[in-house]
Design an enzyme around this catalytic site. Structure first.
Site, PDB file in Angstrom:
ATOM      1  N   SER A 216      -2.046  39.953  21.579  1.00  0.00           N
ATOM      2  CA  SER A 216      -2.799  38.732  22.674  1.00  0.00           C
ATOM      3  C   SER A 216      -2.585  38.225  23.423  1.00  0.00           C
ATOM      4  CB  SER A 216      -1.388  37.970  20.643  1.00  0.00           C
ATOM      5  OG  SER A 216      -0.089  37.441  22.034  1.00  0.00           O
TER       6      SER A 216
ATOM      7  N   SER B  95       6.650  33.475  21.360  1.00  0.00           N
ATOM      8  CA  SER B  95       7.182  34.139  20.485  1.00  0.00           C
ATOM      9  C   SER B  95       6.279  35.367  20.280  1.00  0.00           C
ATOM     10  CB  SER B  95       7.828  34.368  19.662  1.00  0.00           C
ATOM     11  OG  SER B  95       8.430  34.875  19.142  1.00  0.00           O
ATOM     12  N   PRO B  96       6.339  36.818  21.147  1.00  0.00           N
ATOM     13  CA  PRO B  96       7.157  36.732  21.975  1.00  0.00           C
ATOM     14  C   PRO B  96       7.492  37.141  23.352  1.00  0.00           C
ATOM     15  CG  PRO B  96       6.209  38.700  20.670  1.00  0.00           C
ATOM     16  CD  PRO B  96       5.448  37.686  20.361  1.00  0.00           C
ATOM     17  N   GLY B  97       5.860  36.290  23.859  1.00  0.00           N
ATOM     18  CA  GLY B  97       5.743  36.262  24.444  1.00  0.00           C
ATOM     19  C   GLY B  97       4.354  36.889  25.317  1.00  0.00           C
ATOM     20  N   GLY B  98       2.963  37.459  24.177  1.00  0.00           N
ATOM     21  CA  GLY B  98       1.715  37.389  24.902  1.00  0.00           C
ATOM     22  C   GLY B  98       1.234  36.517  26.028  1.00  0.00           C
TER      23      GLY B  98
ATOM     24  N   ASP C 274       9.587  28.264  21.219  1.00  0.00           N
ATOM     25  CA  ASP C 274       9.005  28.549  20.317  1.00  0.00           C
ATOM     26  C   ASP C 274      10.549  29.100  20.029  1.00  0.00           C
ATOM     27  OD1 ASP C 274       8.397  30.465  17.848  1.00  0.00           O
ATOM     28  OD2 ASP C 274       6.269  30.601  19.033  1.00  0.00           O
TER      29      ASP C 274
ATOM     30  N   ASP D 122       9.985  23.895  17.788  1.00  0.00           N
ATOM     31  CA  ASP D 122       9.023  23.547  16.887  1.00  0.00           C
ATOM     32  C   ASP D 122       7.974  22.865  18.430  1.00  0.00           C
ATOM     33  OD1 ASP D 122       6.246  23.086  15.777  1.00  0.00           O
ATOM     34  OD2 ASP D 122       7.425  22.450  14.786  1.00  0.00           O
TER      35      ASP D 122
ATOM     36  N   ASP E  43      -0.889  29.054  21.775  1.00  0.00           N
ATOM     37  CA  ASP E  43      -1.812  30.105  20.592  1.00  0.00           C
ATOM     38  C   ASP E  43      -0.546  29.642  19.146  1.00  0.00           C
ATOM     39  OD1 ASP E  43      -3.107  31.952  19.361  1.00  0.00           O
ATOM     40  OD2 ASP E  43      -2.586  33.586  19.950  1.00  0.00           O
TER      41      ASP E  43
ATOM     42  N   LYS F  14      -7.590  28.246  15.230  1.00  0.00           N
ATOM     43  CA  LYS F  14      -7.804  29.737  13.609  1.00  0.00           C
ATOM     44  C   LYS F  14      -8.787  28.314  13.157  1.00  0.00           C
ATOM     45  CE  LYS F  14      -4.177  30.589  15.964  1.00  0.00           C
ATOM     46  NZ  LYS F  14      -4.429  32.450  17.239  1.00  0.00           N
TER      47      LYS F  14
END
Length: 367
Positions: free
Chosen positions: A188, A221-224, A240, A260, A277, A306
């Site tokens: 991502s 998460s995970p940090g893209g 996250d 959150d 995202d 989305k």
């Protein structure tokens, strides 16, 4: 030439056609769209012969969400003779384009067209030579002149035309060619990198993507996406409940907030960038972004929406309208753009840059 070819993501031809039809009607330019599902392009045919050229000049490509490229073309060239494909293509451009600045021989972004790419590479050099001999192209590439496009949709079948250098994608096939970094936590990361290329002019990167800036990444998460910010030496608040990649935490540039993203509120007034995202309903994400912008918690925002399975163009239009109207009602002057990027799937990426406030009493944020 009274047609426009729009390159798009396969599967989004209907959305691309609806958007172009709507934009053209606002200019009182009328025509009809031809499309084939999963073809990766849309043909918009104008009723008046000069209207395609006008569309390519007056509709900013950056304001088209679903189109990657916009090219003025003529009739489809069919059954090009194998012994001489060059002459019919060049002949169609003589008297139409004078001294273009660049040639791109392209195909739709589909699996079926991958084999055509090899053919296009072989054809490019002889085409370029012939076009320069006929003065269709300049002797050397020139970034200020129109770009000549030869768009093959099948072996021996192509559209030929041009785009304007001030209103086109600078990328071949409208796609930035990015390499996935081996140390990135997820693929991502390429979404945000592409967004930077598409939305921020290269000559403004040093100012707007500067070392030492403060940023927030919601749904990190995970940090893209945090990876792209860290790579640019920013200080990042990654929000996250899920874990962050250890490699990012080891940089010392990331503060991980296990909360959150919809409940997180910043305590710093230094935040410039907000990126997001999160897999949520488009309206919910849009309203969260509006909250951050209205409260002045950040200066620029990049976020993904989305899309639903049905009525995707309608959903996009409603959320973009809500975003623009709410910011205007709050007296916030902002630049708002959206694009379905190459690395997006069932989503679009939105960029908002808060310029200044025009409400009396609110702090001026003019550059």
């Amino acid at each position: 030439m009274n047609k426009i070819v729009l390159y798009c993501r396969p599967g989004f031809e209907k959305e691309c056609a609806a958007e172009m039809t709507n934009k053209a009607a606002r200019l009182e330019i009328f025509g009809f769209a031809r499309l084939k599902e999963n073809s990766g392009y849309v043909l918009f045919e104008c009723y008046q012969p000069d209207d395609a050229d006008r569309l390519a000049r007056e509709i900013p490509l950056r304001e088209l969400i679903f189109a990657r490229q916009m090219v003025v073309v003529g009739e489809l060239l069919r059954d090009l003779p194998p012994e001489d494909r060059v002459s019919p293509i060049v002949g169609m451009l003589i008297g139409v384009i004078d001294r273009g600045g660049e040639l791109r021989v392209e195909v739709p972004d589909t699996n079926e067209s991958k084999e055509l790419m090899k053919f296009c590479r072989k054809l490019t050099v002889p085409l370029r030579i012939a076009m320069r001999e006929q003065k269709v192209l300049m002797a050397r590439e020139n970034a200020t002149r129109p770009v000549v496009h030869v768009f093959f949709i099948a072996p021996g079948c192509c559209y030929v035309g041009y785009s304007f250098s001030h209103n086109n994608s600078p990328f071949y096939m409208g796609i930035p060619r990015l390499r996935f970094p081996a140390d990135a936590p997820s693929r991502s990361t390429l979404k945000l990198e592409e967004a930077f290329h598409v939305f921020i002019p290269a000559d403004e990167w040093e100012e707007r993507l500067a070392s030492g800036m403060h940023a927030v990444d919601l749904g990190a998460s995970p940090g893209g996406w945090s990876y792209q910010l860290v790579k640019r030496s920013m200080l990042v608040h990654s929000v996250d409940n899920g874990p962050m990649a250890a490699s990012l935490m080891e940089t010392g540039q990331v503060t991980h907030h296990r909360v959150d993203g919809f409940k997180f509120e910043p305590t710093s007034s230094k935040i410039y960038w907000l990126v997001c995202d999160m897999v949520e309903k488009p309206a919910k994400v849009t309203n969260l972004m509006i909250q951050w912008l209205v409260k002045g918690w950040c200066r620029e925002v990049i976020f993904n929406l989305k899309l639903p399975m049905k009525k995707r163009y309608e959903a996009v239009s409603q959320n973009m309208q809500n975003l623009r109207e709410t910011l205007a009602a709050e007296g916030i002057n902002a630049q708002v753009y959206a694009k379905q990027l190459y690395h997006d799937r069932e989503e679009i990426t939105v960029h908002v840059r808060r310029i200044w406030s025009v409400v009396p009493g609110r702090r001026d944020e003019r550059d």
